[in-house]
Design a protein around this motif. Structure first.
Motif, PDB file in Angstrom:
ATOM      1  N   ARG A 171       0.845  -1.209   0.000  1.00  0.00           N
ATOM      2  CA  ARG A 171       0.000   0.000   0.000  1.00  0.00           C
ATOM      3  C   ARG A 171       0.872   1.247   0.000  1.00  0.00           C
ATOM      4  O   ARG A 171       0.591   2.211  -0.706  1.00  0.00           O
ATOM      5  CB  ARG A 171      -0.922   0.021   1.225  1.00  0.00           C
ATOM      6  CG  ARG A 171      -2.076  -0.931   1.119  1.00  0.00           C
ATOM      7  CD  ARG A 171      -2.950  -0.836   2.339  1.00  0.00           C
ATOM      8  NE  ARG A 171      -3.757   0.384   2.358  1.00  0.00           N
ATOM      9  CZ  ARG A 171      -4.876   0.558   1.669  1.00  0.00           C
ATOM     10  NH1 ARG A 171      -5.318  -0.395   0.888  1.00  0.00           N
ATOM     11  NH2 ARG A 171      -5.551   1.686   1.774  1.00  0.00           N
ATOM     12  N   ALA A 172       1.935   1.222   0.819  1.00  0.00           N
ATOM     13  CA  ALA A 172       2.825   2.391   0.885  1.00  0.00           C
ATOM     14  C   ALA A 172       3.476   2.614  -0.471  1.00  0.00           C
ATOM     15  O   ALA A 172       3.565   3.745  -0.957  1.00  0.00           O
ATOM     16  CB  ALA A 172       3.885   2.174   1.964  1.00  0.00           C
ATOM     17  N   GLY A 173       3.901   1.507  -1.116  1.00  0.00           N
ATOM     18  CA  GLY A 173       4.534   1.623  -2.439  1.00  0.00           C
ATOM     19  C   GLY A 173       3.564   2.183  -3.462  1.00  0.00           C
ATOM     20  O   GLY A 173       3.923   3.028  -4.279  1.00  0.00           O
ATOM     21  N   ALA A 174       2.298   1.728  -3.390  1.00  0.00           N
ATOM     22  CA  ALA A 174       1.296   2.158  -4.374  1.00  0.00           C
ATOM     23  C   ALA A 174       0.958   3.630  -4.214  1.00  0.00           C
ATOM     24  O   ALA A 174       0.609   4.301  -5.185  1.00  0.00           O
ATOM     25  CB  ALA A 174       0.037   1.315  -4.224  1.00  0.00           C
ATOM     26  N   SER A 175       1.037   4.154  -2.967  1.00  0.00           N
ATOM     27  CA  SER A 175       0.647   5.561  -2.759  1.00  0.00           C
ATOM     28  C   SER A 175       1.812   6.524  -3.001  1.00  0.00           C
ATOM     29  O   SER A 175       1.633   7.730  -2.933  1.00  0.00           O
ATOM     30  CB  SER A 175       0.065   5.757  -1.357  1.00  0.00           C
ATOM     31  OG  SER A 175       1.065   5.490  -0.400  1.00  0.00           O
ATOM     32  N   ASN A 176       3.032   5.988  -3.252  1.00  0.00           N
ATOM     33  CA  ASN A 176       4.176   6.883  -3.520  1.00  0.00           C
ATOM     34  C   ASN A 176       4.218   7.299  -4.996  1.00  0.00           C
ATOM     35  O   ASN A 176       3.713   6.651  -5.855  1.00  0.00           O
ATOM     36  CB  ASN A 176       5.499   6.214  -3.135  1.00  0.00           C
ATOM     37  CG  ASN A 176       5.658   6.224  -1.624  1.00  0.00           C
ATOM     38  OD1 ASN A 176       5.076   7.045  -0.937  1.00  0.00           O
ATOM     39  ND2 ASN A 176       6.427   5.264  -1.114  1.00  0.00           N
TER      40      ASN A 176
END
Ligand SMILES: CC(C)(COP(=O)(O)OP(=O)(O)OC[C@H]1O[C@@H](n2cnc3c(N)ncnc32)[C@H](O)[C@@H]1OP(=O)(O)O)[C@@H](O)C(=O)NCCC(=O)NCCS
Length: 200
Positions: A195-200
């Motif tokens: 999720r963190a990767g997708a929101s960056n």
């Protein structure tokens, strides 16, 4: 993720700052604020949780916050107040109250006072808890459960990114005496990273 052998030695932050709220462990003197938050809508809280019935007066709430402050030190509970950014208003509480340090896996819980609902405060507070668990404490799993009729909590789990892992039918009796279904939700460290990767 390795097991956490001595959780009392974990360095934990004393405050977690978000855009809408601040999380911090309860301390002596927070009892009056907790009592006022619980009293704002005790019937709604009692629909889903049993602990508000223990808060019959401000002294009960003060006893609770001191208990939680002690358990923060011993890692028997990692419960925090959700405060406004100026820390003058208590919006609710969240944190972890069930632990399997060998996984490591933490059980999460929450409530918001009535006047703080509907603004995304719980979404932010629970996301901050996930940051604490996955990024800071390096746990493998955060999970929680709610009554299958508790739509607001189910939506909150899903908004933060938890997966519904189970629908447990007729698995427990609630504090009103009714046999109830529960939903179990979980998030793994790899889900959180994705999720963190997708929101960056
Ligand atoms: C569960 C509970 C914390 C959820 O509170 P909530 O206000 O719905 O959650 P949030 O603070 O994240 O707010 C989300 C709502 O605000 C809206 N919102 C407004 N701005 C928002 C923002 N910036 N970000 C996210 N949501 C926002 C959302 O659309 C959502 O509204 P909706 O439910 O009508 O779709 C609350 O209902 C509660 O305390 N219930 C009683 C206690 C309880 O059940 N505890 C759990 C026992 S298992």
């Amino acid at each position: 993720m390795p097991a956490i052998d001595r959780p009392r030695l974990l360095q934990l932050p004393t405050k977690i700052l978000g855009k809408r709220c601040v999380l911090r462990p309860y301390r002596s003197g927070d009892g009056a604020a907790v009592f006022s938050a619980v009293m704002e809508d005790v019937e709604e809280l009692m629909q889903w949780m049993s602990w508000p019935k223990n808060h019959k007066g401000a002294d009960d709430s003060e006893n609770y916050v001191r208990d939680m402050a002690g358990k923060w030190q011993t890692r028997e509970a990692l419960v925090m107040g959700i405060f406004s950014l100026d820390e003058k208003t208590l919006y609710g509480g969240t944190g972890f109250h069930g632990f399997d340090w060998s996984v490591p896996s933490l059980e999460i819980g929450w409530y918001l006072r009535k006047s703080a609902r509907g603004q995304g405060i719980a979404t932010e507070a629970v996301s901050l808890c996930c940051t604490l668990a996955f990024d800071h404490m390096k746990v493998n799993r955060v999970w929680g459960s709610c009554d299958a009729l508790n739509e607001k909590s189910a939506k909150l789990f899903e908004r933060v990114g938890f997966a519904r892992e189970a629908h447990l039918r007729g698995e427990r009796r609630d504090h009103h005496g009714a046999v109830r279904d529960s939903f179990v939700y979980g998030m793994l460290a790899r889900d959180w990273s994705a999720r963190a990767g997708a929101s960056n």
